[in-house]
Scaffold this active site. Structure first.
Site, short mmCIF file in Angstrom:
data_model
loop_
_atom_site.label_atom_id
_atom_site.label_comp_id
_atom_site.label_asym_id
_atom_site.label_seq_id
_atom_site.Cartn_x
_atom_site.Cartn_y
_atom_site.Cartn_z
N TYR A 109 0.86 -1.19 0.00
CA TYR A 109 0.00 0.00 0.00
C TYR A 109 0.89 1.23 0.00
O TYR A 109 1.83 1.31 0.80
CB TYR A 109 -0.88 -0.01 1.26
CG TYR A 109 -1.78 1.19 1.41
CD1 TYR A 109 -2.96 1.29 0.68
CD2 TYR A 109 -1.46 2.20 2.30
CE1 TYR A 109 -3.79 2.40 0.84
CE2 TYR A 109 -2.28 3.31 2.46
CZ TYR A 109 -3.45 3.39 1.73
OH TYR A 109 -4.27 4.48 1.89
N ASP A 140 9.45 2.84 -0.75
CA ASP A 140 8.47 3.56 0.04
C ASP A 140 8.79 3.29 1.51
O ASP A 140 8.44 2.25 2.06
CB ASP A 140 7.05 3.08 -0.32
CG ASP A 140 5.98 3.80 0.49
OD1 ASP A 140 6.35 4.57 1.41
OD2 ASP A 140 4.78 3.59 0.21
N LYS A 172 5.39 9.84 8.33
CA LYS A 172 5.24 9.37 9.72
C LYS A 172 6.29 9.94 10.69
O LYS A 172 6.14 11.06 11.14
CB LYS A 172 5.20 7.84 9.73
CG LYS A 172 4.02 7.31 8.87
CD LYS A 172 3.69 5.88 9.16
CE LYS A 172 2.71 5.27 8.18
NZ LYS A 172 1.31 5.48 8.48
N1 HOZ Z 1 -3.38 3.30 6.00
C1 HOZ Z 1 -2.91 3.49 7.33
C2 HOZ Z 1 -2.26 2.27 7.87
N2 HOZ Z 1 -1.50 1.50 6.99
C3 HOZ Z 1 -4.02 3.87 8.24
C4 HOZ Z 1 -3.93 5.26 8.61
C5 HOZ Z 1 -4.97 5.68 9.63
O1 HOZ Z 1 -6.04 5.12 9.71
O2 HOZ Z 1 -4.70 6.63 10.33
#
Ligand code: HOZ
Length: 440
Positions: free
Chosen positions: A153, A248, A276
């Protein structure tokens, strides 16, 4: 309707009442899908505050947190030095839309820390970073296609919502309506950890693949490490074909080592995306890489990308302090040791109570999959018993431990998780498994 009026209707929990209220005005009641607990059933807890390794919900219940805001909170929540720096900067104004000294400082830090990055551009989210990175790779190579891996992802950009992991996998949405087929057609997907599949893709599309984008350690199908030699094979294939290799490292950057997964595995990609941790809990992200590639970015070059809040001074400050604190000795050894205790402890307890599980871990990222075969790619991850995971998740939540509400996410260790916190986590896991066994 005021929350108080809804408390009775929703069984007396303030979280449940807020969720009812939220669903009327926010799609699904949340601002990011996995948070809605669809992957585990039930309704989400709403958080009021966080401190160190703990979250406290709006009903006053405290949890040991293994999400860490999905990765950023490596120092623990509300770290006093980060807060002090934010308080110090915020009085000077919150956004200027003009260059600042802070942007130069953090850019220099990133260039010094991340082996492959010679130049870097700040953005506000990981999604922005990955979208920009593939645009730059396409501009640089003059090619169209992007190769990604099934179950990886890279945020919610159109090009990435093809066989994606994280919330997309959790909700069982293979692709997303709204992404034109013409755009998806430019994304090639192959299984992670399968070198031959990548070689075959290059045979199918010679001279047409602009970039490979990969999570060097996958976090978004749960934690899945690369097989030995796999990242090197990607490096060799991309070099041979004039394709840009993008790591990534939104999750792994500054987490697996100061220089991220590329430092840990000794592989130098052409471009890297970050997010992050580098924002210290505020919205900041970046993409960077080889100077000849990054010089394609406007205004140095013709590939356009811009952002009103890019390089935001408050976010840059939180990021700078966080990165500075990560330069102290033994940080990564401590994270590794504490994560090892929890991941190994979970696995041992699962075995003791007769649950079939597989624990994957790289440094401070880990996932316990409810399956009995090694998890090396999306195919093997997706064989997990997600119902069993959901029961474990709720038993842990009940015991005051907050895991990611999906089998297909990683847990993150922080420096605030002391021995005492780790011991409490394992004691909670023992009680949780015992309860699940008695219920069965
Ligand atoms: N896509 C994020 C985790 N892989 C989730 C982000 C969130 O819900 O804050």
């Amino acid at each position: 309707m005021p929350v108080e009026n809804e408390l009775e209707e929703s069984g007396g929990s303030r979280s449940a009442a807020l969720f009812e209220q939220a669903q009327r005005v926010i799609p699904g009641g949340v601002n990011s899908p996995v948070r809605a607990f669809r992957g585990v059933g039930g309704t989400p807890v709403f958080i009021r505050s966080a401190q160190g390794p703990y979250l406290t919900d709006v009903d006053g219940k405290r949890y040991i947190d293994y999400i860490g805001s999905w990765g950023p909170m490596i120092l623990g929540h509300a770290h006093p030095e980060v807060l002090r720096a934010i308080h110090g900067i915020i009085d000077r104004g919150t956004s200027f839309g003009a260059p600042t000294e802070l942007e130069v400082e953090i850019a220099e830090m990133i260039v010094a820390l991340v082996p492959s990055i010679e130049m870097v551009r700040m953005v506000s989210s990981g999604t922005e970073a990955t979208m920009a990175a593939i645009r730059v790779a396409r501009g640089f190579t003059g090619r169209k296609k992007v190769l990604k891996f099934v179950g990886c992802y890279h945020g919610h950009g159109d090009a990435f919502l093809v066989k994606a992991g994280s919330g997309v996998a959790t909700l069982g949405l293979p692709d997303s309506p709204g992404v034109p087929a013409e755009i998806s057609a430019q994304t090639i997907t192959v299984p992670f950890n399968d070198v031959e599949a990548v070689e075959q893709a290059f045979k199918n599309y010679p001279d047409d693949i602009a970039c490979i984008i990969v999570e060097p350690v996958v976090g978004n199908m749960g934690c899945v490490p690369p097989n030995p030699g796999y990242l090197q094979a990607l490096r060799d294939i991309t070099e041979k074909n004039g394709t840009v290799l993008i790591f990534d490292e939104v999750m792994t950057g500054f987490r697996l080592a100061r220089g991220g997964a590329q430092e840990l595995f000794g592989i130098t990609p052409d471009m890297t995306t970050l997010g992050k941790i580098m924002g210290g809990g505020l919205p900041a992200a970046a993409y960077g890489g080889r100077a000849d590639i990054m010089k394609c970015v406007a205004p140095a070059g013709p590939v356009y990308q811009a952002g009103t809040l890019s390089g935001n001074p408050v976010a840059m400050t939180a990021g700078i302090v966080t990165l500075k604190l990560l330069q102290q000795p033994n940080i990564y050894e401590t994270l590794d040791r504490q994560a090892g205790k929890v991941a190994d402890g979970f696995q041992a307890l699962a075995g003791k109570f007769g649950f079939k599980t597989v624990s994957n871990r790289v440094g401070s990222m880990f996932t316990m999959f409810f399956t009995d075969e090694p998890v090396t790619d999306w195919d093997s991850a997706s064989k997990s018993d997600t119902k069993a995971f959901g029961r474990f998740f709720h038993a842990m939540l009940n015991e005051g431990v907050y895991l990611a509400p999906s089998q297909y996410e990683a847990a993150f260790m922080s420096l605030a998780h002391t021995d005492e916190v780790v011991d409490s986590t394992l004691a909670a896991a023992e009680r949780a498994f015992e309860k699940l066994t008695n219920q069965a």
